[in-house]
Design a protein around this motif. Structure first.
Motif, short mmCIF file in Angstrom:
data_model
loop_
_atom_site.label_atom_id
_atom_site.label_comp_id
_atom_site.label_asym_id
_atom_site.label_seq_id
_atom_site.Cartn_x
_atom_site.Cartn_y
_atom_site.Cartn_z
N ALA A 173 29.76 52.44 45.62
CA ALA A 173 29.06 53.42 44.46
C ALA A 173 30.40 53.93 43.70
CB ALA A 173 28.11 54.34 44.69
N ARG A 174 31.21 54.66 44.46
CA ARG A 174 32.30 55.09 43.96
C ARG A 174 33.22 54.05 43.19
NH1 ARG A 174 36.28 57.71 48.38
NH2 ARG A 174 36.98 55.31 48.43
N ALA A 175 33.24 52.81 43.80
CA ALA A 175 34.05 51.78 43.07
C ALA A 175 33.44 51.63 41.77
CB ALA A 175 34.35 50.83 44.00
N VAL A 176 32.27 51.51 41.51
CA VAL A 176 31.63 51.24 40.43
C VAL A 176 31.29 52.01 39.57
CG1 VAL A 176 30.48 49.01 41.48
CG2 VAL A 176 29.07 51.06 41.40
N ALA A 177 31.53 53.50 39.84
CA ALA A 177 31.55 54.48 38.75
C ALA A 177 32.39 54.38 37.53
CB ALA A 177 31.72 55.85 39.55
N THR A 178 33.58 53.93 38.04
CA THR A 178 34.69 53.65 36.75
C THR A 178 34.44 52.44 35.74
OG1 THR A 178 36.00 52.78 37.95
CG2 THR A 178 36.24 55.31 37.84
N GLU A 179 33.25 51.92 36.01
CA GLU A 179 32.75 50.64 35.14
C GLU A 179 33.86 49.57 35.21
OE1 GLU A 179 30.09 49.82 33.73
OE2 GLU A 179 28.84 51.69 34.06
N PRO A 180 34.32 49.24 36.63
CA PRO A 180 35.42 48.31 36.81
C PRO A 180 35.03 46.90 35.97
CG PRO A 180 34.38 48.43 38.79
CD PRO A 180 33.80 49.35 37.75
N GLU A 181 36.12 45.78 35.73
CA GLU A 181 35.51 44.72 35.57
C GLU A 181 35.71 43.51 36.66
OE1 GLU A 181 37.71 43.42 31.93
OE2 GLU A 181 37.38 45.79 31.27
N VAL A 182 36.61 44.24 37.65
CA VAL A 182 36.71 43.18 38.87
C VAL A 182 36.54 44.14 40.05
CG1 VAL A 182 38.56 41.99 40.00
CG2 VAL A 182 38.67 41.97 37.57
N LEU A 183 36.18 43.37 40.96
CA LEU A 183 35.89 44.29 42.38
C LEU A 183 36.35 43.68 43.49
CD1 LEU A 183 34.58 46.96 42.89
CD2 LEU A 183 32.24 46.03 43.62
N LEU A 184 37.54 44.34 44.13
CA LEU A 184 38.13 43.84 45.25
C LEU A 184 37.49 44.42 46.55
CD1 LEU A 184 41.79 43.94 43.92
CD2 LEU A 184 40.02 42.02 43.45
N MET A 185 37.25 43.39 47.50
CA MET A 185 36.57 43.72 48.63
C MET A 185 37.37 43.31 49.83
SD MET A 185 32.51 43.66 47.69
CE MET A 185 31.91 45.29 47.61
N ASP A 186 38.01 44.26 50.67
CA ASP A 186 38.60 43.63 51.70
C ASP A 186 38.16 44.02 53.01
OD1 ASP A 186 40.69 43.04 53.55
OD2 ASP A 186 42.30 44.27 52.65
N GLU A 187 37.22 43.12 53.64
CA GLU A 187 36.38 43.10 54.53
C GLU A 187 35.59 44.36 54.58
OE1 GLU A 187 38.18 42.19 58.35
OE2 GLU A 187 40.01 41.44 57.33
N PRO A 188 34.64 44.34 53.59
CA PRO A 188 33.86 45.40 53.76
C PRO A 188 32.82 45.62 54.67
CG PRO A 188 33.07 43.79 51.87
CD PRO A 188 34.38 43.22 52.54
N CYS A 189 32.51 44.67 55.18
CA CYS A 189 31.36 44.58 56.34
C CYS A 189 31.81 44.75 57.73
CB CYS A 189 30.41 43.65 55.97
SG CYS A 189 29.65 43.63 54.32
N SER A 190 33.10 44.60 58.15
CA SER A 190 33.53 44.47 59.43
C SER A 190 33.35 45.67 60.35
CB SER A 190 35.09 44.06 59.42
OG SER A 190 35.69 45.09 58.94
N ALA A 191 33.06 46.82 59.85
CA ALA A 191 32.53 48.07 60.62
C ALA A 191 30.96 48.02 60.70
CB ALA A 191 33.41 48.98 60.14
N LEU A 192 30.42 47.23 60.07
CA LEU A 192 28.94 47.65 59.86
C LEU A 192 27.99 46.55 60.72
CD1 LEU A 192 28.85 47.83 56.06
CD2 LEU A 192 29.27 49.65 57.68
#
Lengths: 265, 233
Positions: A173-192
């Motif tokens: 949510a924090r990452a999309v708040a600035t209305e980015p055009e590209v979203l980079l995710m570095d293993e976003p689920c490895s701790a979940l």
């Protein structure tokens, strides 16, 4: 109904968002990325897979110039977003990172309230004219992060008090708040856990309506589930890049096949 | 159990693949009846249409298998999802075979319409085909509605088809013994009867897949064998 599904696969525009040409990355004398050229499409989820140390995270971090923060790191070649060279000296990396959001492996909320975590970016980039505006952005972003319903009654509680999965969605949510055009995710689920993982994956699928999403993952199944395009890195080389269904049913390069079937690591 | 996956794209994949099965089933039902009617009415043009329509059925089978392979590769389905994908592959193969039998029926129609009709055998074959078509329709309904009871009913009804085949077998034998000039036509008609009987077996196999999908176990072969033509007299 089948037609619908095929249609859905087709909506992915073929418009190139990120174009990389002959990218080399050196950490001191270590040649970490060798001659990588790739076109990453808009409104598409692109997965980077490969064994540890193959350079996939390094390459991801080139896209928003996170590697600038490492002294010994040297990047050559050409990376363009919307045909603009992001390594041009006139480009402000801070502005670039507002346009190219990033989510990390470990959830890393600021030690602030849930509200302030999301409001931070829009505030420093001056995206809100007044409090009501900011409230709107925060609500919208938390909704996009699929966490609004869980936190709407405790926006002033610390972000660090949430569960791991919730923290990661807060970070998205924090990452999309600035209305980015590209979203980079570095293993976003490895701790979940698997449920939080499924929720994030579903979220990624929704986010691709508006963004170009690039995800680095060690889970081949995750790459298969969430992405439309997959890139396989090995020893710093981009070995194969193509449609995810093809990569996982009939890869061209024998190294790709060996890796995805668990024969080399 | 919850019906929906958290990953909605997974649900869409599974629905799409089942919709293709239903589409294929519709084409096959139509092929059975059209073939049987063209045989009875000696309508070569109609038979030709059945033959050329089989291509669409074959293409759908290929498409379904590709989609199923894709789902297995990308989604790693387990438990009920895995059974669904496996059943889809088997059902599409069964449907494809039924389609082939209908096509074969249409081919023989072209030959038979050049010969004198043998009694009312074409009518009897049409009634047999109608029964198989009804069974197929019920098997597919049972598939969509996950109705193991209806599927079991379909399995039981195959006995009737077998009995119809037995009766026709004896009838054709009698015609051939009465007058050897009937042999060519009766051989063709017998193959048609046998093919329709085989269609019934494939429908039964589809119904068994439904039971497997719903309960996780394949029903045992408790059904009494009604096709006794293979046994010594």
């Amino acid at each position: 109904m089948n037609d619908m599904r095929i249609l859905e696969r087709d909506v992915d525009t073929k418009e190139v968002k990120i174009a990389a040409r002959d990218v080399q990355v050196y950490y001191g004398t270590n040649h970490a990325i060798k001659d990588v050229s790739v076109d990453i499409e808009d409104k598409t989820v692109t997965a980077f897979i490969g064994p540890s140390g193959c350079g996939k995270s390094t390459f991801l971090r080139c896209i928003n110039r996170m590697n600038d923060t490492i002294d010994v790191c040297r990047v050559t070649g050409d990376i363009r977003i919307d045909n603009q060279d992001i390594y041009d000296p006139r480009v402000d990396p801070v502005q670039l990172r507002a346009k190219v959001g990033m989510v990390f492996q470990k959830p890393n909320p600021f030690p602030k309230s849930i509200y302030d975590n999301v409001a931070y970016g829009p505030r420093i980039h001056g995206l809100a004219r007044n409090k009501a505006d900011l409230d709107d952005i925060v609500e919208k972003s938390l909704r996009r992060g699929a966490i609004w319903d869980e936190v709407k009654d405790r926006l002033n509680a610390p972000g660090t008090g949430l569960s791991g999965g919730q923290q990661q969605r807060l970070c998205i949510a924090r990452a999309v708040a600035t209305e980015p055009e590209v979203l980079l995710m570095d293993e976003p689920c490895s701790a979940l856990d698997p449920i939080a993982t499924a929720q994030i994956e579903e979220l990624i699928d929704e986010l691709r309506q508006s963004y170009s999403v690039v995800i680095v993952t060690h889970s081949m199944q995750q790459a298969a589930r969430v992405s439309q395009k997959t890139a396989f890195f090995h020893l710093g080389n981009l070995v194969e890049y193509g449609e995810t269904g093809t990569i996982f049913t009939n890869p061209v390069d024998p190294r790709t096949e060996s890796y995805i079937t668990g024969r080399i690591g | 159990m919850q019906d929906q996956h958290i990953a909605s794209a997974f649900d869409r994949d599974l629905e799409a693949i089942q919709a293709q099965i239903m589409k294929m089933g519709g084409l096959v039902e139509n092929a059975i009846m059209e073939a049987a009617i063209s045989l009875e009415t000696r309508d070569e043009e109609r038979a030709e249409a059945v033959r050329s329509a089989d291509k669409a059925i074959d293409n759908l089978e290929e498409l379904i298998n590709e989609e199923a392979a894709r789902v297995i590769a990308l989604r790693a389905p387990i438990a009920v999802d895995l059974r669904l994908v496996l059943s889809v592959i088997k059902v599409s193969a069964n449907l494809e075979r039924i389609g082939d039998y209908a096509k074969n029926l249409a081919k023989r129609t072209s030959v038979l319409s050049q010969m004198a009709p043998v009694d009312d055998s074409a009518g009897a074959l049409r009634r047999m085909a109608k029964e198989v078509e009804r069974m197929l329709k019920d098997a597919l309904d049972a598939y969509v509605n996950r109705d193991a009871e209806l599927a079991q009913d379909v399995i039981d009804r195959d006995t009737e088809v077998d009995q119809m085949y037995n009766a026709l077998f004896r009838e054709f034998l009698t015609f051939m013994m009465e007058d050897p000039r009937n042999i060519t036509a009766c051989m063709h008609l017998h193959f048609i009867a046998k093919n329709i009987e085989r269609m019934g077996d494939h429908v039964t196999s589809i119904a068994e897949q439904v039971v497997y999908l719903v309960t996780g176990t394949i029903p045992d072969e408790a059904r009494t064998k009604a096709d006794k033509t293979s046994l010594p007299a």
